[in-house]
Design a protein around this motif. Sequence first.
Motif, PDB file in Angstrom:
ATOM      1  N   SER A 186       0.834  -1.212   0.000  1.00  0.00           N
ATOM      2  CA  SER A 186       0.000   0.000   0.000  1.00  0.00           C
ATOM      3  C   SER A 186       0.863   1.253   0.000  1.00  0.00           C
ATOM      4  O   SER A 186       0.513   2.254  -0.619  1.00  0.00           O
ATOM      5  N   VAL A 187       1.986   1.216   0.715  1.00  0.00           N
ATOM      6  CA  VAL A 187       2.901   2.361   0.738  1.00  0.00           C
ATOM      7  C   VAL A 187       3.438   2.616  -0.671  1.00  0.00           C
ATOM      8  O   VAL A 187       3.471   3.767  -1.134  1.00  0.00           O
ATOM      9  N   LEU A 188       3.818   1.564  -1.374  1.00  0.00           N
ATOM     10  CA  LEU A 188       4.339   1.726  -2.748  1.00  0.00           C
ATOM     11  C   LEU A 188       3.261   2.218  -3.706  1.00  0.00           C
ATOM     12  O   LEU A 188       3.529   3.079  -4.554  1.00  0.00           O
ATOM     13  N   VAL A 189       2.045   1.698  -3.575  1.00  0.00           N
ATOM     14  CA  VAL A 189       0.937   2.148  -4.434  1.00  0.00           C
ATOM     15  C   VAL A 189       0.638   3.621  -4.171  1.00  0.00           C
ATOM     16  O   VAL A 189       0.485   4.417  -5.112  1.00  0.00           O
ATOM     17  N   ALA A 190       0.552   3.989  -2.884  1.00  0.00           N
ATOM     18  CA  ALA A 190       0.260   5.377  -2.525  1.00  0.00           C
ATOM     19  C   ALA A 190       1.370   6.312  -2.995  1.00  0.00           C
ATOM     20  O   ALA A 190       1.101   7.388  -3.550  1.00  0.00           O
ATOM     21  N   PHE A 191       2.618   5.897  -2.794  1.00  0.00           N
ATOM     22  CA  PHE A 191       3.763   6.695  -3.239  1.00  0.00           C
ATOM     23  C   PHE A 191       3.728   6.888  -4.753  1.00  0.00           C
ATOM     24  O   PHE A 191       3.906   8.004  -5.252  1.00  0.00           O
ATOM     25  N   ALA A 192       3.514   5.810  -5.493  1.00  0.00           N
ATOM     26  CA  ALA A 192       3.500   5.900  -6.963  1.00  0.00           C
ATOM     27  C   ALA A 192       2.413   6.863  -7.428  1.00  0.00           C
ATOM     28  O   ALA A 192       2.647   7.702  -8.312  1.00  0.00           O
ATOM     29  N   GLY A 193       1.237   6.780  -6.827  1.00  0.00           N
ATOM     30  CA  GLY A 193       0.154   7.688  -7.208  1.00  0.00           C
ATOM     31  C   GLY A 193       0.480   9.137  -6.903  1.00  0.00           C
ATOM     32  O   GLY A 193       0.227  10.041  -7.717  1.00  0.00           O
TER      33      GLY A 193
ATOM     34  N   LEU B 292       0.977  11.863  -9.769  1.00  0.00           N
ATOM     35  CA  LEU B 292       0.126  13.047  -9.708  1.00  0.00           C
ATOM     36  C   LEU B 292       0.969  14.311  -9.803  1.00  0.00           C
ATOM     37  O   LEU B 292       0.622  15.242 -10.540  1.00  0.00           O
ATOM     38  N   GLY B 293       2.098  14.343  -9.092  1.00  0.00           N
ATOM     39  CA  GLY B 293       2.982  15.516  -9.142  1.00  0.00           C
ATOM     40  C   GLY B 293       3.521  15.767 -10.530  1.00  0.00           C
ATOM     41  O   GLY B 293       3.553  16.909 -11.004  1.00  0.00           O
ATOM     42  N   ALA B 294       3.924  14.702 -11.200  1.00  0.00           N
ATOM     43  CA  ALA B 294       4.436  14.852 -12.563  1.00  0.00           C
ATOM     44  C   ALA B 294       3.362  15.436 -13.473  1.00  0.00           C
ATOM     45  O   ALA B 294       3.620  16.364 -14.250  1.00  0.00           O
TER      46      ALA B 294
ATOM     47  N   TRP C  60       0.605  17.079 -12.514  1.00  0.00           N
ATOM     48  CA  TRP C  60       0.153  18.376 -11.971  1.00  0.00           C
ATOM     49  C   TRP C  60       0.996  19.524 -12.516  1.00  0.00           C
ATOM     50  O   TRP C  60       0.464  20.533 -12.966  1.00  0.00           O
ATOM     51  N   PHE C  61       2.322  19.350 -12.441  1.00  0.00           N
ATOM     52  CA  PHE C  61       3.225  20.450 -12.790  1.00  0.00           C
ATOM     53  C   PHE C  61       3.626  20.489 -14.259  1.00  0.00           C
ATOM     54  O   PHE C  61       4.099  21.523 -14.731  1.00  0.00           O
ATOM     55  N   THR C  62       3.455  19.399 -14.995  1.00  0.00           N
ATOM     56  CA  THR C  62       3.856  19.401 -16.405  1.00  0.00           C
ATOM     57  C   THR C  62       2.681  19.382 -17.374  1.00  0.00           C
ATOM     58  O   THR C  62       2.855  19.737 -18.537  1.00  0.00           O
ATOM     59  N   LEU C  63       1.504  18.999 -16.891  1.00  0.00           N
ATOM     60  CA  LEU C  63       0.357  18.900 -17.789  1.00  0.00           C
ATOM     61  C   LEU C  63      -0.824  19.743 -17.301  1.00  0.00           C
ATOM     62  O   LEU C  63      -1.268  20.653 -17.996  1.00  0.00           O
ATOM     63  N   PHE C  64      -1.301  19.473 -16.095  1.00  0.00           N
ATOM     64  CA  PHE C  64      -2.511  20.143 -15.611  1.00  0.00           C
ATOM     65  C   PHE C  64      -2.316  21.641 -15.349  1.00  0.00           C
ATOM     66  O   PHE C  64      -3.159  22.451 -15.718  1.00  0.00           O
ATOM     67  N   PHE C  65      -1.223  22.003 -14.697  1.00  0.00           N
ATOM     68  CA  PHE C  65      -1.000  23.399 -14.294  1.00  0.00           C
ATOM     69  C   PHE C  65       0.364  23.923 -14.731  1.00  0.00           C
ATOM     70  O   PHE C  65       0.947  24.767 -14.054  1.00  0.00           O
ATOM     71  N   SER C  66       0.843  23.456 -15.839  1.00  0.00           N
ATOM     72  CA  SER C  66       2.168  23.838 -16.319  1.00  0.00           C
ATOM     73  C   SER C  66       2.300  25.350 -16.506  1.00  0.00           C
ATOM     74  O   SER C  66       3.260  25.962 -16.033  1.00  0.00           O
ATOM     75  N   LYS C  67       1.348  25.940 -17.184  1.00  0.00           N
ATOM     76  CA  LYS C  67       1.416  27.379 -17.470  1.00  0.00           C
ATOM     77  C   LYS C  67       1.343  28.204 -16.177  1.00  0.00           C
ATOM     78  O   LYS C  67       2.136  29.125 -15.971  1.00  0.00           O
ATOM     79  N   GLN C  68       0.401  27.848 -15.308  1.00  0.00           N
ATOM     80  CA  GLN C  68       0.246  28.587 -14.055  1.00  0.00           C
ATOM     81  C   GLN C  68       1.487  28.421 -13.164  1.00  0.00           C
ATOM     82  O   GLN C  68       1.915  29.368 -12.508  1.00  0.00           O
TER      83      GLN C  68
END
Length: 137
Positions: free
Chosen positions: A12-19, A23-25, A27-35
């Motif tokens: 569960s720790v590995l699954v949670a960490f991977a998610g 998500l960070g990748a 978040w910052f490169t696709l979802f909110f890259s411009k902002q």
Amino acid sequence: MISQLANLNWISVLVAFAGYFILGALWFTLFFSKQYRTSLGRENETLQNKPIFIVGPAICSLVITVASAVLIYALNLQSFDDALKFSFLVGIGYLFANTVNIAINPNIPRPILYGIISGTYHLVGISFVSIILVIMK
């Protein structure tokens, strides 16, 4: 409390960490890259893609995930509701607040925007982490 490390469901720790990390990748490169680039004062630049910008966040996400797992086990959180309450307490009380505090410095031209973008990522990320850890406990 550290003795809880022996009780953790490490899958569960590995699954949670991977998610959290993926998500960070996104978040910052696709979802909110411009902002995100705007908050850094680099709206017209392509941000560098050095190994530290991948490895550093991965290590930090893993540390946050393991620390959260230890607390979830030590506090004996059992339900989805418990996971959400924990997420909001830790997400807002530590991760969001600390992110905004770090952003308030002369090197971040738009600290509030940066704090909102990065802090919200951590709030969403810790919510995912907490729910996975509790569900897979």
